[in-house]
Motif scaffolding. Structure first.
Motif, PDB file in Angstrom:
ATOM      1  N   THR A 210      45.440  42.502  48.931  1.00 41.23           N
ATOM      2  CA  THR A 210      44.582  43.443  49.651  1.00 41.23           C
ATOM      3  C   THR A 210      44.977  43.504  51.115  1.00 41.23           C
ATOM      4  O   THR A 210      45.037  42.475  51.805  1.00 41.23           O
ATOM      5  CB  THR A 210      43.112  43.031  49.518  1.00 41.23           C
ATOM      6  OG1 THR A 210      42.718  43.131  48.149  1.00 41.23           O
ATOM      7  CG2 THR A 210      42.212  43.916  50.369  1.00 41.23           C
TER       8      THR A 210
ATOM      9  N   SER B 185      40.533  44.099  43.447  1.00 38.99           N
ATOM     10  CA  SER B 185      39.309  43.366  43.121  1.00 38.99           C
ATOM     11  C   SER B 185      39.587  42.312  42.057  1.00 38.99           C
ATOM     12  O   SER B 185      40.450  42.484  41.193  1.00 38.99           O
ATOM     13  CB  SER B 185      38.239  44.339  42.622  1.00 38.99           C
ATOM     14  OG  SER B 185      38.661  44.965  41.430  1.00 38.99           O
ATOM     15  N   SER B 186      38.834  41.235  42.122  1.00 43.80           N
ATOM     16  CA  SER B 186      39.029  40.128  41.167  1.00 43.80           C
ATOM     17  C   SER B 186      38.182  40.306  39.925  1.00 43.80           C
ATOM     18  O   SER B 186      37.325  41.165  39.854  1.00 43.80           O
ATOM     19  CB  SER B 186      38.689  38.800  41.841  1.00 43.80           C
ATOM     20  OG  SER B 186      37.365  38.825  42.319  1.00 43.80           O
TER      21      SER B 186
ATOM     22  N   THR C 138      43.254  47.824  47.958  1.00 37.96           N
ATOM     23  CA  THR C 138      42.213  46.838  47.706  1.00 37.96           C
ATOM     24  C   THR C 138      42.295  46.395  46.249  1.00 37.96           C
ATOM     25  O   THR C 138      42.252  47.239  45.350  1.00 37.96           O
ATOM     26  CB  THR C 138      40.816  47.400  48.002  1.00 37.96           C
ATOM     27  OG1 THR C 138      40.779  47.860  49.361  1.00 37.96           O
ATOM     28  CG2 THR C 138      39.750  46.331  47.802  1.00 37.96           C
TER      29      THR C 138
ATOM     30  N   LEU D 256      41.836  51.469  45.169  1.00 29.52           N
ATOM     31  CA  LEU D 256      41.163  50.288  44.630  1.00 29.52           C
ATOM     32  C   LEU D 256      41.663  50.053  43.210  1.00 29.52           C
ATOM     33  O   LEU D 256      41.668  50.972  42.381  1.00 29.52           O
ATOM     34  CB  LEU D 256      39.656  50.515  44.636  1.00 29.52           C
ATOM     35  CG  LEU D 256      38.795  49.440  43.967  1.00 29.52           C
ATOM     36  CD1 LEU D 256      38.929  48.116  44.705  1.00 29.52           C
ATOM     37  CD2 LEU D 256      37.346  49.906  43.909  1.00 29.52           C
TER      38      LEU D 256
ATOM     39  N   GLN E  76      41.977  46.841  39.961  1.00 30.41           N
ATOM     40  CA  GLN E  76      41.605  45.507  39.518  1.00 30.41           C
ATOM     41  C   GLN E  76      42.808  44.580  39.519  1.00 30.41           C
ATOM     42  O   GLN E  76      43.960  45.029  39.403  1.00 30.41           O
ATOM     43  CB  GLN E  76      41.002  45.563  38.116  1.00 30.41           C
ATOM     44  CG  GLN E  76      39.624  46.206  38.048  1.00 30.41           C
ATOM     45  CD  GLN E  76      38.989  46.079  36.677  1.00 30.41           C
ATOM     46  OE1 GLN E  76      39.682  45.967  35.680  1.00 30.41           O
ATOM     47  NE2 GLN E  76      37.662  46.108  36.636  1.00 30.41           N
TER      48      GLN E  76
ATOM     49  N   PRO F 217      44.205  39.731  44.266  1.00 29.18           N
ATOM     50  CA  PRO F 217      43.280  39.984  45.379  1.00 29.18           C
ATOM     51  C   PRO F 217      43.910  39.707  46.744  1.00 29.18           C
ATOM     52  O   PRO F 217      43.601  40.408  47.712  1.00 29.18           O
ATOM     53  CB  PRO F 217      42.117  39.027  45.087  1.00 29.18           C
ATOM     54  CG  PRO F 217      42.126  38.883  43.602  1.00 29.18           C
ATOM     55  CD  PRO F 217      43.580  38.906  43.214  1.00 29.18           C
TER      56      PRO F 217
END
Length: 122
Positions: free
Chosen positions: A91, A121-122, A119, A11, A13, A88
């Motif tokens: 992903t 993330s926004s 993954t 994960l 950002q 994003p």
């Protein structure tokens, strides 16, 4: 047939970086062109990047050009995907694949790993 195992997903950002690795078993690794594909939930598997057997040629999907870099180390039987400026929409589950030459369609490849989840993330 070469056996492939991906690692390095996780994960992150948006704007961040990840480096994926694909370790291959077998002496024939250096004879294969290698590629990375990805598959987002509910979508078809798509080509991301490919590299020739000696690393002399590389090819990228337009969506990742300038952000991702594929490389290989035949002495370590490993191919890498450096992913920068992640978005994003990157992903997906990322898979590495082995084939006789760089092709953008999954059916052209003989061996596949099980994938690693990325993954963003926004």
């Amino acid at each position: 047939q070469v056996q492939l195992v991906e690692s390095g997903g996780g994960l992150v950002q948006a704007g961040g970086s990840l480096r994926l690795s694909c370790a291959a078993s077998g002496r024939a690794f250096r004879l294969y062109a290698m590629a990375w594909f990805r598959q987002a939930s509910g979508k078809e598997r798509e080509f991301v990047a490919g590299i020739s057997w000696n690393g002399g040629n590389t090819y990228y999907a337009d969506s990742v050009k300038g952000r991702f870099t594929i490389s290989r180390d035949n002495a370590k039987n490993t191919v890498y995907l450096q992913m920068n400026s992640l978005k994003p929409e990157d992903t997906a589950v990322y898979y590495c694949a082995a084939g006789t030459s760089i092709r953008t369609t999954a059916v052209e490849y003989d061996g596949w790993g099980r994938g690693t989840q990325v993954t963003v993330s926004s």
